[in-house]
Write an enzyme that holds these catalytic residues in place. Structure first.
Site, PDB file in Angstrom:
ATOM      1  N   GLU A 156      -1.031   6.443   1.584  1.00 27.10           N
ATOM      2  CA  GLU A 156      -0.762   7.330   2.721  1.00 27.10           C
ATOM      3  C   GLU A 156       0.724   7.696   2.812  1.00 27.10           C
ATOM      4  OE1 GLU A 156      -3.836   7.804   4.019  1.00 27.10           O
ATOM      5  OE2 GLU A 156      -4.663   6.005   3.082  1.00 27.10           O
TER       6      GLU A 156
ATOM      7  N   GLY B  64       0.804  -1.224   0.000  1.00 30.60           N
ATOM      8  CA  GLY B  64       0.000   0.000   0.000  1.00 30.60           C
ATOM      9  C   GLY B  64       0.833   1.268   0.000  1.00 30.60           C
TER      10      GLY B  64
HETATM   11 MO1  MOS Z   1      -7.659   7.880   3.088  1.00 28.02          MO
HETATM   12  S1  MOS Z   1      -7.415   9.317   4.556  1.00 28.02           S
HETATM   13  O1  MOS Z   1      -7.544   6.460   3.896  1.00 28.02           O
HETATM   14  O2  MOS Z   1      -9.023   8.231   2.278  1.00 28.02           O
END
Ligand code: MOS
Length: 710
Positions: A677, A674
């Site tokens: 973030e 991922g």
């Molecule tokens: Mo994101 S803040 O997980 O949409």
């Protein structure tokens, strides 16, 4: 045509649709009899509505309804006895006002313009109470959040840093940042009778929205159809169902007509959440050779008086570095503001700005290279959970990034490197974010001609979900990408989690992976070949031989028990090179390099784009974004795009993503962790640290505007 492989730089499968206007966004559905809703904001900041005069609005041309707390048809789930009550603000359900801009009326008319005009005619008289919007004034009113999730954390001894030979103790401030994706939040609701409703809405999770609307209106989930096929950017603002979405469904029910409700850009500043203003205190204690002895991270954030919002801004300090003693404290201050919401890298983006800035301060105090300091305190296990990492290549991130940006050119004495008339500096900031995997389903269908359609009720808020899923399917099935379509954003598709927390490829990608593997096995069986054969298979011939117009199956996929034995995170090291003008204080981010351990990279091109997008968000956080309050009226002064500054094209120079691209062996069958973030987490610190390196000025209050440098 050949199949594509996982990791190929496939162009965005819906890119052409998006750039030619062929992509239909939620607000673009033209339903017969569509009416238009416009919200009327409260002009006070705390108190209640005493009376309203809506006669002029009701008489205005084209007006169909003016819904207020005095005539609301109500929402079944707003009743206190509802089994699953609606979360958050219940619009028009009572006369209380909690923040400036809270909607007090919904005007519905034959056109958006008519509704906008009529909304301007609504008059209200209020009973005004004292309001609190001033974070600094209320700093002693912080409370430990309810529920216990954010209670104090202690490993070893609390505040042990104070006794160390070298001590850094500083406070860092991050202002509120407002959610402003390009696409405004919009909902169209259309009822079919009184027990079925279809909704087109900007959503990061159609299943979540379906559940919320079903709960609010007392409907069976399957009678709520939610569509969100294209989303024009969302960074956490569409993770939940907002009051205006419920209001549009309510209005459509009342009028027995489809209603479209679009927020204005100004309303985006109050009604869809924000990254909350947060003040953090970091205490770092180290030995004179740079071994951390103690880390203390305290954080205090604003929340709303009517709903508590929390995020893990202190969490990163518990596990990113080895330290025998670590403790964190987290509090929130309820204020008369709209409720905050997760925003890209929620918690960690804020937390890493403080921690990674403090680490840079420690390196300077120790006269040590910031990378060397990080290596000195590198941890090969998660010290918080006392578990091995599932995978961690952060060391490689340091090395690759340092090499790429030319770290050897970084002056060890700040303010000493000139490039033309500019001061130049280098900085590093690191990030980590949990690598998650949720339960997801995917359906694979192959038609007699060999084309493949895959469906899952996931979303694409921008990262290129369909592109990643197409690559996985192409690789596993051996079917060219151009013969595969991936459909998402429809609640009637097989269920999938909300797109958030950087987990879509991990969750939905695994479902697509498992469905494709199962599909292939079934086809081998039909062909009379051994199940795990690796021989090529002629799907079209197999379907024809069995006289099948199509073949399909749905597969469910979720995390294994074994995964619980590991601590799973994605890691990033961001490197910044900045120029600072010594006379004007202007900061230019000349280069940003994000080096990322996110497991295996499925879709190289869209992953790179996502990293660049996150870096742009990080530049905004570091240099431009700040919601400014006027505490006399309790309103944002700069609640519009003219005054609230996001980075523009001219602010963006050279940004590059480098992926370590090594599969994680435990998280999921593909090995992907991922990136959404961590693309932002650590960027602001990298820039702030580079500004210090360029100028010798430490700015601990974001954004780093010229006034703070001259
Ligand atoms: Mo994101 S803040 O997980 O949409």
């Amino acid at each position: 045509m050949d199949k594509s492989l996982i990791g190929d730089p496939l162009s965005r499968v819906d890119g052409r649709l998006k750039v030619t206007g062929g992509a239909k966004y939620s607000g673009e559905w033209e339903l017969p009899g569509l009416a238009y809703g416009v919200l009327v904001p409260a002009t006070i900041t705390n108190g209640s509505v005493v009376s309203m005069d809506v006669k002029a609005a009701e008489r205005a041309p084209g007006v169909l309804a003016v819904i207020t707390p005095f005539n609301t048809p109500g929402v079944p789930g707003f009743k206190p006895d509802a089994s699953q009550p609606v979360r958050g603000l219940k619009l028009f359900n009572d006369k209380l006002i909690y923040f400036n801009g809270q909607p007090i009326a919904l005007v519905v008319a034959e056109s958006f313009e008519k509704a906008t005009h009529a909304a301007s005619l609504v008059k209200a008289s209020y009973q005004q109470d004292v309001f609190e919007t001033d974070f600094d004034k209320n700093r002693d009113k912080g409370v430990v959040p309810q529920g216990g999730k954010y209670k104090d954390y202690v490993r070893g001894e609390a505040d042990a840093y104070k006794k160390a030979p070298v001590v850094i103790e500083q406070e860092y401030r991050q202002p509120s940042e407002m959610h402003n994706p390009m696409e405004l939040h919009v909902t169209i609701a259309a009822w079919d009778g009184d027990d079925k409703v279809t909704v087109y809405t900007k959503s990061q999770g159609v299943i979540g929205t379906q559940r919320s609307i079903a709960n609010a209106f007392g409907l069976k989930p399957e009678n709520v159809q939610v569509n969100s096929r294209f989303v024009g950017g969302a960074f956490g603002s569409s993770l939940r169902t907002w009051p205006h979405e419920i209001a549009s469904v309510m209005a459509a029910k009342l009028l027995k007509r489809p209603v479209k409700l679009t927020l204005t850009r100004e309303q985006m500043f109050t009604l869809v959440g924000h990254r909350p203003l947060t003040i953090q205190k970091i205490g770092l204690g180290a030995t004179s050779d740079g071994k951390l002895v103690g880390i203390t991270h305290e954080s205090i954030s604003q929340t709303a008086v009517y709903e508590e919002f929390t995020e893990g801004s202190v969490n990163v300090s518990r596990f990113l570095y080895e330290s025998p003693n670590a403790n964190t404290r987290y509090k929130v201050i309820p204020l008369n503001v709209g409720v905050p919401a997760p925003m890209r890298g929620p918690g960690e983006a804020t937390g890493s700005f403080a921690l990674e800035s403090a680490l840079d301060e420690l390196a300077f105090a120790l006269k040590m290279d910031p990378i060397e300091l990080r290596l000195k305190n590198y941890t090969e296990r998660d010290p918080e959970r006392n578990l091995p990492w599932s995978s961690k290549y952060l060391k490689e991130c340091y090395t690759r990034g340092a090499e790429r940006i030319g770290w050897e050119n970084r002056p060890s004495k700040p303010g000493t490197l000139r490039e033309g008339e500019w001061l130049a500096g280098y900085g590093i900031g690191c990030g980590a974010f949990g690598a998650f995997r949720g339960r997801a389903l995917a359906k694979v269908r192959m038609m007699a001609d060999g084309t493949v359609n895959i469906q899952s009720a996931t979303s694409d808020i921008g990262p290129g979900t369909g592109t990643a899923m197409t690559l996985i399917a192409s690789d596993l099935l051996g079917v060219p990408a151009g013969r595969i379509t991936f459909e998402l954003g429809n609640s009637s598709f097989p269920t999938a989690p909300t797109q958030g927390g950087s987990s879509t490829v991990s969750s939905v990608g695994s479902a697509v992976h498992d469905a494709c593997m199962a599909f292939k096995q079934k086809m081998y069986a039909l062909a009379g070949m051994p199940e795990n054969s690796s021989d090529p298979i002629d799907y079209v011939a197999v379907l024809k031989q069995h006289n099948l117009p199509f073949f399909e199956l749905t597969e469910e996929s979720q995390s294994s028990q074994q995964a619980k034995n590991y601590s799973m995170y994605s890691f990033s090291a961001h490197f910044a090179k900045v120029h600072v003008h010594p006379l004007t204080g202007a900061v230019k981010v000349k280069r940003l390099i994000a080096v990322v351990d996110a497991g295996r990279i499925v879709s190289y091109k869209t992953a790179s784009s996502q990293m660049i997008g996150g870096a742009v968000g990080g530049i905004g956080m570091a240099l431009t974004e700040e919601a400014i309050f006027d505490h006399k009226y309790g309103r944002y002064v700069n609640g519009n795009f003219a005054d609230y500054h996001v980075p523009v094209n001219a602010d963006i120079q050279d940004i590059e993503a480098i992926f370590i691209d090594k599969p994680d062996p435990y998280i999921n069958p593909i090995g992907t962790k991922g990136i959404g973030e961590i693309s932002l987490i650590g960027v602001a610190a990298a820039i702030a640290n580079a500004v210090f390196n360029a100028t010798g000025k430490r700015v601990r209050e974001l954004p780093i505007t010229p006034d703070k440098l001259i």
